[in-house]
Design a protein around this motif. Structure first.
Motif, PDB file in Angstrom:
ATOM      1  N   ALA A  11      11.011 -34.917 -36.924  1.00 22.19           N
ATOM      2  CA  ALA A  11      11.849 -35.351 -35.806  1.00 22.19           C
ATOM      3  C   ALA A  11      12.371 -34.199 -34.955  1.00 22.19           C
ATOM      4  O   ALA A  11      12.697 -34.386 -33.794  1.00 22.19           O
ATOM      5  CB  ALA A  11      13.017 -36.180 -36.337  1.00 22.19           C
ATOM      6  N   TRP A  12      12.478 -33.005 -35.524  1.00 26.19           N
ATOM      7  CA  TRP A  12      13.030 -31.862 -34.806  1.00 26.19           C
ATOM      8  C   TRP A  12      12.066 -30.690 -34.881  1.00 26.19           C
ATOM      9  O   TRP A  12      11.303 -30.568 -35.838  1.00 26.19           O
ATOM     10  CB  TRP A  12      14.365 -31.444 -35.426  1.00 26.19           C
ATOM     11  N   PRO A  13      12.111 -29.784 -33.914  1.00 28.13           N
ATOM     12  CA  PRO A  13      11.252 -28.596 -34.004  1.00 28.13           C
ATOM     13  C   PRO A  13      11.732 -27.659 -35.103  1.00 28.13           C
ATOM     14  O   PRO A  13      12.912 -27.671 -35.456  1.00 28.13           O
ATOM     15  CB  PRO A  13      11.394 -27.944 -32.632  1.00 28.13           C
ATOM     16  N   ARG A  14      10.827 -26.864 -35.640  1.00 22.79           N
ATOM     17  CA  ARG A  14      11.222 -25.868 -36.643  1.00 22.79           C
ATOM     18  C   ARG A  14      11.963 -24.745 -35.951  1.00 22.79           C
ATOM     19  O   ARG A  14      11.578 -24.296 -34.889  1.00 22.79           O
ATOM     20  CB  ARG A  14       9.992 -25.311 -37.349  1.00 22.79           C
ATOM     21  N   HIS A  15      13.020 -24.282 -36.542  1.00 22.14           N
ATOM     22  CA  HIS A  15      13.814 -23.156 -36.040  1.00 22.14           C
ATOM     23  C   HIS A  15      14.161 -23.329 -34.553  1.00 22.14           C
ATOM     24  O   HIS A  15      13.767 -22.521 -33.727  1.00 22.14           O
ATOM     25  CB  HIS A  15      13.068 -21.839 -36.262  1.00 22.14           C
ATOM     26  N   PRO A  16      14.926 -24.381 -34.229  1.00 26.53           N
ATOM     27  CA  PRO A  16      15.193 -24.646 -32.810  1.00 26.53           C
ATOM     28  C   PRO A  16      16.094 -23.625 -32.118  1.00 26.53           C
ATOM     29  O   PRO A  16      16.152 -23.590 -30.901  1.00 26.53           O
ATOM     30  CB  PRO A  16      15.873 -26.014 -32.830  1.00 26.53           C
ATOM     31  N   GLY A  17      16.773 -22.785 -32.859  1.00 28.70           N
ATOM     32  CA  GLY A  17      17.623 -21.788 -32.224  1.00 28.70           C
ATOM     33  C   GLY A  17      19.096 -22.075 -32.435  1.00 28.70           C
ATOM     34  O   GLY A  17      19.477 -22.936 -33.225  1.00 28.70           O
ATOM     35  N   TRP A  97      28.225 -16.515 -39.951  1.00 24.99           N
ATOM     36  CA  TRP A  97      27.178 -15.731 -40.606  1.00 24.99           C
ATOM     37  C   TRP A  97      25.806 -16.396 -40.453  1.00 24.99           C
ATOM     38  O   TRP A  97      24.787 -15.705 -40.344  1.00 24.99           O
ATOM     39  CB  TRP A  97      27.523 -15.465 -42.073  1.00 24.99           C
ATOM     40  N   ILE A  98      25.748 -17.723 -40.397  1.00 22.85           N
ATOM     41  CA  ILE A  98      24.474 -18.426 -40.171  1.00 22.85           C
ATOM     42  C   ILE A  98      24.008 -18.185 -38.742  1.00 22.85           C
ATOM     43  O   ILE A  98      22.824 -17.936 -38.487  1.00 22.85           O
ATOM     44  CB  ILE A  98      24.609 -19.931 -40.476  1.00 22.85           C
ATOM     45  N   ARG A  99      24.945 -18.234 -37.780  1.00 22.85           N
ATOM     46  CA  ARG A  99      24.596 -17.958 -36.380  1.00 22.85           C
ATOM     47  C   ARG A  99      24.039 -16.542 -36.229  1.00 22.85           C
ATOM     48  O   ARG A  99      23.073 -16.328 -35.506  1.00 22.85           O
ATOM     49  CB  ARG A  99      25.811 -18.142 -35.474  1.00 22.85           C
ATOM     50  N   LEU A 100      24.656 -15.600 -36.925  1.00 23.12           N
ATOM     51  CA  LEU A 100      24.193 -14.210 -36.849  1.00 23.12           C
ATOM     52  C   LEU A 100      22.771 -14.088 -37.390  1.00 23.12           C
ATOM     53  O   LEU A 100      21.904 -13.467 -36.765  1.00 23.12           O
ATOM     54  CB  LEU A 100      25.149 -13.292 -37.616  1.00 23.12           C
ATOM     55  N   ILE A 101      22.509 -14.675 -38.539  1.00 24.47           N
ATOM     56  CA  ILE A 101      21.161 -14.619 -39.134  1.00 24.47           C
ATOM     57  C   ILE A 101      20.147 -15.276 -38.203  1.00 24.47           C
ATOM     58  O   ILE A 101      19.061 -14.734 -37.962  1.00 24.47           O
ATOM     59  CB  ILE A 101      21.144 -15.267 -40.530  1.00 24.47           C
ATOM     60  N   LYS A 102      20.478 -16.453 -37.661  1.00 21.15           N
ATOM     61  CA  LYS A 102      19.557 -17.127 -36.729  1.00 21.15           C
ATOM     62  C   LYS A 102      19.276 -16.258 -35.508  1.00 21.15           C
ATOM     63  O   LYS A 102      18.133 -16.147 -35.067  1.00 21.15           O
ATOM     64  CB  LYS A 102      20.151 -18.464 -36.264  1.00 21.15           C
ATOM     65  N   ARG A 103      20.334 -15.656 -34.955  1.00 18.01           N
ATOM     66  CA  ARG A 103      20.143 -14.805 -33.768  1.00 18.01           C
ATOM     67  C   ARG A 103      19.198 -13.642 -34.085  1.00 18.01           C
ATOM     68  O   ARG A 103      18.284 -13.346 -33.320  1.00 18.01           O
ATOM     69  CB  ARG A 103      21.487 -14.276 -33.280  1.00 18.01           C
ATOM     70  N   ILE A 104      19.402 -12.997 -35.224  1.00 18.15           N
ATOM     71  CA  ILE A 104      18.536 -11.878 -35.613  1.00 18.15           C
ATOM     72  C   ILE A 104      17.106 -12.352 -35.793  1.00 18.15           C
ATOM     73  O   ILE A 104      16.165 -11.731 -35.296  1.00 18.15           O
ATOM     74  CB  ILE A 104      19.066 -11.209 -36.904  1.00 18.15           C
ATOM     75  N   LEU A 105      16.914 -13.470 -36.506  1.00 19.22           N
ATOM     76  CA  LEU A 105      15.556 -13.958 -36.774  1.00 19.22           C
ATOM     77  C   LEU A 105      14.837 -14.376 -35.487  1.00 19.22           C
ATOM     78  O   LEU A 105      13.620 -14.192 -35.358  1.00 19.22           O
ATOM     79  CB  LEU A 105      15.600 -15.112 -37.771  1.00 19.22           C
ATOM     80  N   HIS A 106      15.573 -14.912 -34.524  1.00 21.74           N
ATOM     81  CA  HIS A 106      14.942 -15.302 -33.270  1.00 21.74           C
ATOM     82  C   HIS A 106      14.683 -14.096 -32.368  1.00 21.74           C
ATOM     83  O   HIS A 106      13.609 -13.987 -31.762  1.00 21.74           O
ATOM     84  CB  HIS A 106      15.803 -16.324 -32.531  1.00 21.74           C
ATOM     85  N   GLU A 107      15.645 -13.182 -32.286  1.00 27.37           N
ATOM     86  CA  GLU A 107      15.466 -12.019 -31.403  1.00 27.37           C
ATOM     87  C   GLU A 107      14.386 -11.068 -31.896  1.00 27.37           C
ATOM     88  O   GLU A 107      13.722 -10.416 -31.109  1.00 27.37           O
ATOM     89  CB  GLU A 107      16.787 -11.294 -31.208  1.00 27.37           C
ATOM     90  N   THR A 108      14.196 -10.983 -33.209  1.00 27.95           N
ATOM     91  CA  THR A 108      13.134 -10.140 -33.763  1.00 27.95           C
ATOM     92  C   THR A 108      11.795 -10.875 -33.821  1.00 27.95           C
ATOM     93  O   THR A 108      10.805 -10.317 -34.251  1.00 27.95           O
ATOM     94  CB  THR A 108      13.506  -9.663 -35.186  1.00 27.95           C
ATOM     95  N   LYS A 109      11.799 -12.138 -33.388  1.00 27.44           N
ATOM     96  CA  LYS A 109      10.598 -12.981 -33.331  1.00 27.44           C
ATOM     97  C   LYS A 109      10.028 -13.306 -34.711  1.00 27.44           C
ATOM     98  O   LYS A 109       8.866 -13.671 -34.844  1.00 27.44           O
ATOM     99  CB  LYS A 109       9.518 -12.369 -32.439  1.00 27.44           C
ATOM    100  N   ILE A 110      10.852 -13.147 -35.759  1.00 24.34           N
ATOM    101  CA  ILE A 110      10.434 -13.597 -37.087  1.00 24.34           C
ATOM    102  C   ILE A 110      10.333 -15.111 -37.058  1.00 24.34           C
ATOM    103  O   ILE A 110       9.398 -15.698 -37.588  1.00 24.34           O
ATOM    104  CB  ILE A 110      11.402 -13.095 -38.184  1.00 24.34           C
ATOM    105  N   TRP A 111      11.327 -15.732 -36.419  1.00 21.76           N
ATOM    106  CA  TRP A 111      11.260 -17.176 -36.128  1.00 21.76           C
ATOM    107  C   TRP A 111      10.941 -17.292 -34.654  1.00 21.76           C
ATOM    108  O   TRP A 111      11.667 -16.786 -33.811  1.00 21.76           O
ATOM    109  CB  TRP A 111      12.588 -17.859 -36.385  1.00 21.76           C
ATOM    110  N   SER A 112       9.890 -17.973 -34.345  1.00 21.90           N
ATOM    111  CA  SER A 112       9.555 -18.119 -32.912  1.00 21.90           C
ATOM    112  C   SER A 112       9.659 -19.555 -32.486  1.00 21.90           C
ATOM    113  O   SER A 112       9.893 -20.441 -33.237  1.00 21.90           O
ATOM    114  CB  SER A 112       8.174 -17.600 -32.643  1.00 21.90           C
TER     115      SER A 112
END
Length: 112
Positions: A11-17, A97-112
Motif C-alpha cells: 500500500a505504501w512505497p518503501r522508504h518514503p522519506g 533519532w528516527i528522523r535523523l537516521i532516515k535523513r542520513i539514509l536518504h541523503e547518502t542514497k542508501i535508501w532511495s
C-alpha cells in the motif's frame, strides 16, 4: 523523489522519506453525504473484519456516530486560517533519532 516507487504489492512505497513537520489542512467528511459516509464506514468495517488492522477511527455502525458536538469543534469560515488544537491530534512525527537516521539514509542514497 525520482527513485520513489509505489509497488502494486504494498500500500505504501518503501522508504518514503521524512514526514513533513507541518500538517495539511484536510477537510474530508464535511464534503460527503450521509450515504457516502455510511458506505465508507461499512466498507472499512468489513475490511477490518477480514483482518485489516487499520481504520480504528471507522468502527462506528452508523454515520450519525461520526457527528461531533458543535462545542467540540473549531469554527472555520472558509476564508481565515483554520485553528487546530494540536494537543487533540495524534503525534504524526517520528522520534527525533528516527528522523535523523532516515535523513542520513536518504541523503547518502542508501535508501532511495
Amino acid at each position: 523523489r525520482k527513485q520513489l516507487v509505489w509497488s502494486t504489492d504494498w500500500a505504501w512505497p518503501r522508504h518514503p522519506g521524512l514526514v513533513h513537520t507541518e500538517r495539511i489542512v484536510f477537510k474530508h467528511y464535511p464534503y460527503r453525504s450521509p450515504l457516502q459516509i455510511q458506505m465508507r464506514l461499512d466498507i472499512r468495517r468489513d475490511n477490518r473484519a477480514k483482518g485489516f488492522q487499520g481504520w480504528d477511527h471507522a468502527k462506528e455502525l452508523d454515520w450519525k456516530a461520526k457527528i461531533v458536538n458543535r462545542e467540540e469543534c473549531h469554527y472555520d469560515d472558509g476564508y481565515s486560517s483554520l485553528k487546530i488544537d494540536e494537543a487533540k491530534l495524534p503525534q504524526h512525527l517520528e522520534k527525533p533519532w528516527i528522523r535523523l537516521i532516515k535523513r542520513i539514509l536518504h541523503e547518502t542514497k542508501i535508501w532511495s
